[in-house]
Design an enzyme around this catalytic site. Structure first.
Site, PDB file in Angstrom:
ATOM      1  N   THR A   5     -17.225  -6.176   2.126  1.00 20.38           N
ATOM      2  CA  THR A   5     -17.014  -4.719   2.728  1.00 20.38           C
ATOM      3  C   THR A   5     -17.680  -4.019   3.607  1.00 20.38           C
ATOM      4  O   THR A   5     -19.478  -5.223   2.130  1.00 20.38           O
ATOM      5  CB  THR A   5     -16.342  -3.776   2.023  1.00 20.38           C
ATOM      6  OG1 THR A   5     -17.186  -3.812   1.498  1.00 20.38           O
ATOM      7  CG2 THR A   5     -14.525  -4.285   2.457  1.00 20.38           C
ATOM      8  N   GLU A  42     -19.570  -2.879  -0.159  1.00 22.64           N
ATOM      9  CA  GLU A  42     -19.589  -3.196  -1.108  1.00 22.64           C
ATOM     10  C   GLU A  42     -21.294  -3.982  -0.735  1.00 22.64           C
ATOM     11  O   GLU A  42     -22.466  -3.885  -1.421  1.00 22.64           O
ATOM     12  CB  GLU A  42     -18.827  -4.449  -0.731  1.00 22.64           C
ATOM     13  CG  GLU A  42     -18.939  -5.418  -2.001  1.00 22.64           C
ATOM     14  CD  GLU A  42     -18.659  -6.373  -2.047  1.00 22.64           C
ATOM     15  OE1 GLU A  42     -18.978  -7.422  -2.763  1.00 22.64           O
ATOM     16  OE2 GLU A  42     -17.266  -6.975  -0.982  1.00 22.64           O
ATOM     17  N   ASP A  52      -8.249   1.873  -8.094  1.00 20.58           N
ATOM     18  CA  ASP A  52      -8.913   3.179  -8.559  1.00 20.58           C
ATOM     19  C   ASP A  52      -9.150   2.586  -9.639  1.00 20.58           C
ATOM     20  O   ASP A  52      -8.582   2.085 -10.991  1.00 20.58           O
ATOM     21  CB  ASP A  52      -7.544   4.357  -8.636  1.00 20.58           C
ATOM     22  CG  ASP A  52      -8.373   5.368  -8.853  1.00 20.58           C
ATOM     23  OD1 ASP A  52      -9.121   5.847  -9.925  1.00 20.58           O
ATOM     24  OD2 ASP A  52      -7.945   6.566  -8.472  1.00 20.58           O
ATOM     25  N   ASP A 110       5.946   1.272  -3.942  1.00 18.76           N
ATOM     26  CA  ASP A 110       4.515   1.079  -5.215  1.00 18.76           C
ATOM     27  C   ASP A 110       4.849  -0.576  -5.265  1.00 18.76           C
ATOM     28  O   ASP A 110       5.880  -0.747  -5.951  1.00 18.76           O
ATOM     29  CB  ASP A 110       5.445   1.864  -6.362  1.00 18.76           C
ATOM     30  CG  ASP A 110       4.903   1.949  -7.612  1.00 18.76           C
ATOM     31  OD1 ASP A 110       4.074   0.656  -7.781  1.00 18.76           O
ATOM     32  OD2 ASP A 110       5.575   2.451  -8.070  1.00 18.76           O
ATOM     33  N   GLU A 140       0.812  -1.179   0.155  1.00 23.88           N
ATOM     34  CA  GLU A 140      -0.145   0.195   0.150  1.00 23.88           C
ATOM     35  C   GLU A 140       0.843   1.623  -0.078  1.00 23.88           C
ATOM     36  O   GLU A 140       1.920   1.320   0.935  1.00 23.88           O
ATOM     37  CB  GLU A 140      -1.017   0.297   1.136  1.00 23.88           C
ATOM     38  CG  GLU A 140      -1.882   1.145   1.022  1.00 23.88           C
ATOM     39  CD  GLU A 140      -2.539   1.290   0.243  1.00 23.88           C
ATOM     40  OE1 GLU A 140      -2.773   2.505  -0.132  1.00 23.88           O
ATOM     41  OE2 GLU A 140      -2.949   0.293  -0.386  1.00 23.88           O
TER      42      GLU A 140
END
Length: 240
Positions: free
Chosen positions: A219, A222, A146, A123, A96
């Site tokens: 989640t 979700e 994203d 990254d 992350e």
């Protein structure tokens, strides 16, 4: 990128040279809560990993020989911590770029007493290329990346042909690349890229999405989306 993760590795003949590329994320660090900072201060020395010119020895890293799964972009870490708690027989490496997410995950690791998680604040592409051995992973998870939903930004989406082949090179035969998105256009894009990718087969059949497997936590976001009629698409492709 944090101070802990700055490194100047030297490339050798067996490593791909990282060239300029379009990044799939924008670094928006946000403020760390006191609890997140404390978790980083106390837990990073135990569970944090830094990028260097040394490939990981996964057996040495976890102190055992067990299936290892990488999650790319774990957000605030709730799902990753739940998976690690529910599957103690597996090893997990979370990657992350956002520091508050690192702190939030490490707080959960401490609270749950987890020992089967390691964490990069870096990254993901560079982590894979520099640190993860080829043919070593049982799975790679990419949940709700994203979507870069504006057409002019679609090129920033992380799921691209070259990325699919990078993932394949790190999976063991039979290892799975599991993606999930709540953007239908991105789901279609993922399916197009993966259908064309060599070295994979769709476990649900050509062009088919996979029902959410039990191991991927549902989640709150979700669940709320489902109640509003929003879709979520899972794709699971196996390395062959």
């Amino acid at each position: 990128m944090t101070e802990e993760n700055k490194s100047n590795p030297t490339q050798d003949d067996n490593r791909p040279t990282i060239t300029h590329r379009i990044k799939s994320f924008v670094l928006r660090q946000g403020r760390l809560s006191a609890a997140q900072q404390n978790a980083i201060d106390t837990q990073w020395p135990k569970f944090g990993l830094t990028v260097s010119d040394e490939l990981l020895d996964l057996t040495e890293l976890f102190g055992r020989d067990a299936p290892t799964i990488v999650e790319i972009g774990f957000g605030m870490g709730k799902s990753l911590a739940e998976m690690a708690e529910a599957n103690p027989q597996q090893n997990y490496i979370g990657i992350e770029v956002h520091r508050p997410g690192i702190g939030a995950l490490l707080k959960l690791v401490e609270e749950k007493g987890l020992t089967n998680i390691r964490v990069y604040n870096h990254d993901a592409i560079e982590v894979l290329e520099k640190c993860i051995p080829k043919n070593s992973l049982a799975g790679v998870y990419l949940f709700f990346p994203d979507p870069w939903h504006k057409k002019r930004h679609n090129k920033r989406r992380i799921v691209q042909p070259a990325f699919a082949q990078t993932i394949a090179s790190h999976l063991k035969p039979g290892g799975q690349f599991h993606m999930a998105t709540d953007w239908e256009d991105y789901a279609l894009h993922m399916m197009e890229v993966m259908n064309a990718a060599e070295n994979y087969r769709n476990i649900s059949g050509e062009g088919q999405y996979t029902p959410r497997p039990e191991y991927r936590p549902l989640t709150k976001f979700e669940a709320r989306g489902h109640s509003l009629g929003h879709g979520v698409w899972d794709l699971i492709f196996e390395r062959v």
